[in-house]
Design a protein around this motif. Structure first.
Motif, PDB file in Angstrom:
ATOM      1  N   UNK A 129       3.835 -26.780  69.548  1.00 29.37           N
ATOM      2  CA  UNK A 129       3.462 -28.089  68.982  1.00 29.37           C
ATOM      3  C   UNK A 129       3.214 -27.994  67.479  1.00 29.37           C
ATOM      4  N   UNK A 130       2.551 -26.913  67.056  1.00 32.50           N
ATOM      5  CA  UNK A 130       2.290 -26.746  65.614  1.00 32.50           C
ATOM      6  C   UNK A 130       3.611 -26.668  64.856  1.00 32.50           C
ATOM      7  N   UNK A 131       4.559 -25.882  65.374  1.00 29.88           N
ATOM      8  CA  UNK A 131       5.845 -25.732  64.675  1.00 29.88           C
ATOM      9  C   UNK A 131       6.567 -27.074  64.590  1.00 29.88           C
ATOM     10  N   UNK A 132       6.434 -27.859  65.658  1.00 28.08           N
ATOM     11  CA  UNK A 132       7.105 -29.162  65.662  1.00 28.08           C
ATOM     12  C   UNK A 132       6.464 -30.116  64.636  1.00 28.08           C
ATOM     13  N   UNK A 133       5.128 -30.144  64.641  1.00 27.78           N
ATOM     14  CA  UNK A 133       4.425 -31.033  63.694  1.00 27.78           C
ATOM     15  C   UNK A 133       4.735 -30.594  62.255  1.00 27.78           C
ATOM     16  N   UNK A 134       4.723 -29.288  62.021  1.00 24.36           N
ATOM     17  CA  UNK A 134       4.996 -28.790  60.665  1.00 24.36           C
ATOM     18  C   UNK A 134       6.430 -29.123  60.247  1.00 24.36           C
ATOM     19  N   UNK A 135       7.382 -28.984  61.178  1.00 25.96           N
ATOM     20  CA  UNK A 135       8.785 -29.282  60.847  1.00 25.96           C
ATOM     21  C   UNK A 135       8.918 -30.749  60.448  1.00 25.96           C
ATOM     22  N   UNK A 136       8.226 -31.624  61.164  1.00 23.56           N
ATOM     23  CA  UNK A 136       8.336 -33.060  60.882  1.00 23.56           C
ATOM     24  C   UNK A 136       7.780 -33.402  59.498  1.00 23.56           C
ATOM     25  N   UNK A 137       6.887 -32.529  58.973  1.00 29.18           N
ATOM     26  CA  UNK A 137       6.313 -32.784  57.639  1.00 29.18           C
ATOM     27  C   UNK A 137       6.992 -31.949  56.554  1.00 29.18           C
ATOM     28  N   UNK A 138       8.037 -31.199  56.922  1.00 25.64           N
ATOM     29  CA  UNK A 138       8.691 -30.319  55.934  1.00 25.64           C
ATOM     30  C   UNK A 138       7.783 -29.179  55.522  1.00 25.64           C
ATOM     31  N   UNK A 139       6.809 -28.815  56.350  1.00 25.37           N
ATOM     32  CA  UNK A 139       5.854 -27.777  55.965  1.00 25.37           C
ATOM     33  C   UNK A 139       6.150 -26.418  56.615  1.00 25.37           C
ATOM     34  N   UNK A 140       7.445 -26.213  56.882  1.00 26.98           N
ATOM     35  CA  UNK A 140       7.915 -24.869  57.244  1.00 26.98           C
ATOM     36  C   UNK A 140       8.802 -24.408  56.098  1.00 26.98           C
ATOM     37  N   UNK A 141       8.876 -23.099  55.901  1.00 28.01           N
ATOM     38  CA  UNK A 141       9.797 -22.642  54.851  1.00 28.01           C
ATOM     39  C   UNK A 141      11.235 -22.751  55.356  1.00 28.01           C
ATOM     40  N   UNK A 142      12.173 -22.690  54.432  1.00 23.58           N
ATOM     41  CA  UNK A 142      13.588 -22.748  54.779  1.00 23.58           C
ATOM     42  C   UNK A 142      13.993 -21.402  55.383  1.00 23.58           C
ATOM     43  N   UNK A 143      14.311 -21.354  56.683  1.00 22.47           N
ATOM     44  CA  UNK A 143      14.617 -20.042  57.284  1.00 22.47           C
ATOM     45  C   UNK A 143      15.890 -19.424  56.719  1.00 22.47           C
ATOM     46  N   UNK A 144      16.729 -20.275  56.083  1.00 21.64           N
ATOM     47  CA  UNK A 144      17.986 -19.780  55.516  1.00 21.64           C
ATOM     48  C   UNK A 144      17.752 -18.690  54.470  1.00 21.64           C
TER      49      UNK A 144
END
Ligand code: FAD
Length: 420
Positions: A244-259
């Motif tokens: 759930x945390x990863x999903x919420x963070x993704x929706x806010x652009x608050x994950x780094x670019x894994x690329x």
């Protein structure tokens, strides 16, 4: 004379390549130690030579100037995590497990290891970029958890005495996005100390965590509880909380670019399987946002991820200062640096209410702008320089100060530029 560190020298990247926001100049020397001895030798050699020293982890909390960094950048390549012998470390409390992670370990790899092992206490910090070493420097926090609450000790190299020491949790003097390590770099908020900047006096070698082995934890944050469809305080499996945390963070652009982990320079810095999962989740998320495809972020969703995360700290005010805020401004109990009770308000609220909304740029063609998903993230919209990010940061600081009389303090370590 060839020093030990010379033998470890690899090609010299730019700081734009080593940081998540993708700005910063050339690096004088770049060293990637593979053992604790090599790590300490690299730090010692740089200090002995009087070279500026940047110990870097994931580069996710750094904003560095465009000019060359005439010093040594050291990145600990070690990725070791070990679960300590239960009997010796759990003592009377067999529900607690002690885990040691080397400073170079990618933070989210560490969280994944703990969650898969059923060890609770850090799952709320899923998806925070960076390294274990830096996690204790600014006492990372998110979704109701702070790393401080699970740290039992930190093994450090003291650059002043030249010795290895163990700092217990109390020695670390953890506070909101702060620690004794971070304090060693500053003489006042955003004012670097002469001796230890941009790397703390105490270089983290490894961290020992005390986690619970129950596989579940309380959901401590409203937004997360909502995503999970439960009430705040309810217990959930930690694997569900992490998802759930990863999903919420993704929706806010608050994950780094894994690329970024596909770049040769970043190989070995993060578990390949977790990178692969993040890449496929990321491409799925972009396919799920067709409504946004006409805007810049919709067509290139990763632009929102080229940031340092939250750029400004939430200000902690005296009660008198807080009384001057508009009645609807958020207010939370907090402690001032001098130990007196204070009031924490929201930097995002101040920024938004000073007229800087999501997607704000100082000019339409500016290459740095606020994230279109998160008011607190200053982002590189492609081809930005550090000076563009600094211009945006100053515009926001000045605007908030003019409206509310509060000067926002950057959360990242700002090198070679003055953003006080
Ligand atoms: C998309 C995004 C989301 C984020 N979300 C959050 C969040 O939710 N919560 C949060 O708290 N932060 C967040 N951050 C900020 C950042 O991820 C954390 O501050 C992280 O701990 C930085 O780790 P790093 O390894 O990248 O540190 P770096 O940026 O490499 O370094 C930061 C500082 O730590 C020092 N340092 C690094 N390694 C060591 C070491 N071994 N010993 C001593 N000093 C060291 C460096 O010298 C420097 O002063 C976010 C950042 C991004 C880009």
């Amino acid at each position: 004379m060839t020093t030990h560190a010379d033998s470890l020298k690899t090609t010299t990247p730019t700081l734009a390549q080593l940081t998540t926001i993708g700005v910063g100049g050339a690096v004088g020397r770049f060293i990637e130690p593979q053992s604790e001895e090599e790590f300490i030798a690299a730090v010692r050699d740089a200090d002995a030579a009087g070279s500026p020293l940047l110990v870097i982890g994931g580069g996710s909390n750094l904003l560095i100037a465009d000019e060359p960094f005439h010093g040594v950048v050291v990145r600990d390549k070690r990725q070791g995590i070990s679960v300590l012998d239960d009997d010796a470390h759990a003592g009377a409390n067999a529900s607690v497990v002690a885990i040691v992670a080397q400073a170079g370990v990618n933070w989210d790899d560490f969280v994944d290891f703990c969650v898969v092992s059923g060890f609770s206490g850090v799952e709320g910090l899923s998806g925070v970029p960076g390294s274990v070493g830096a996690s204790v420097v600014q006492n990372i926090g998110a979704y109701g958890q702070e790393v401080a609450s699970t740290v039992s000790s930190v093994r450090i190299f003291d650059r002043e005495s030249g010795s290895i020491r163990q700092l217990d949790r109390d020695d670390m003097r953890f506070g909101y996005r702060s620690s004794a390590l971070k304090s060693s770099m500053y003489s006042a908020p955003a004012v670097p100390s002469g001796d230890y900047f941009p790397t703390p006096r105490y270089v983290v070698l490894s961290v020992t965590f005390a986690l619970r082995r129950n596989g579940t934890d309380e959901v401590a944050f409203g937004q997360l509880a909502k995503a999970l469809g439960v009430a705040v305080g309810e217990r959930m499996p930690i694997a569900d909380i992490r998802r759930a945390v990863l999903k919420v963070r993704a929706a806010k652009g608050m994950l780094e670019d894994p690329g970024r982990y596909l770049l040769p320079l970043m190989r070995g810095c993060k578990n390949f399987h977790i990178v692969a999962d993040a890449l496929s989740a990321n491409s799925l998320a972009s396919r799920e946002q067709p409504a946004n495809m006409n805007d810049e972020a919709g067509s290139q969703p990763n632009l929102n991820r080229h940031s340092c995360g939250s750029f400004f700290m939430n200000p902690i005010l005296t009660k008198a200062q807080a009384e001057k805020l508009p009645p609807d401004a958020p207010r939370f109990d907090a402690t001032l640096p001098d130990g007196e009770p204070g009031v924490k308000t929201s930097a995002a609220w101040l920024i938004d209410h000073a007229g800087f909304h999501k997607g704000y740029k100082v000019r339409p063609d500016a290459k740095a702008g606020l994230s279109t998903l998160h008011t607190l993230a200053l982002t590189n919209r492609g081809g930005a320089k550090a000076s563009d990010v600094a211009e945006l940061a100053r515009a926001i600081q000045n605007g908030v100060e003019a409206k509310f009389g509060i000067r926002l303090v950057p959360e990242p370590v700002v090198v070679g530029m003055d953003l006080r």
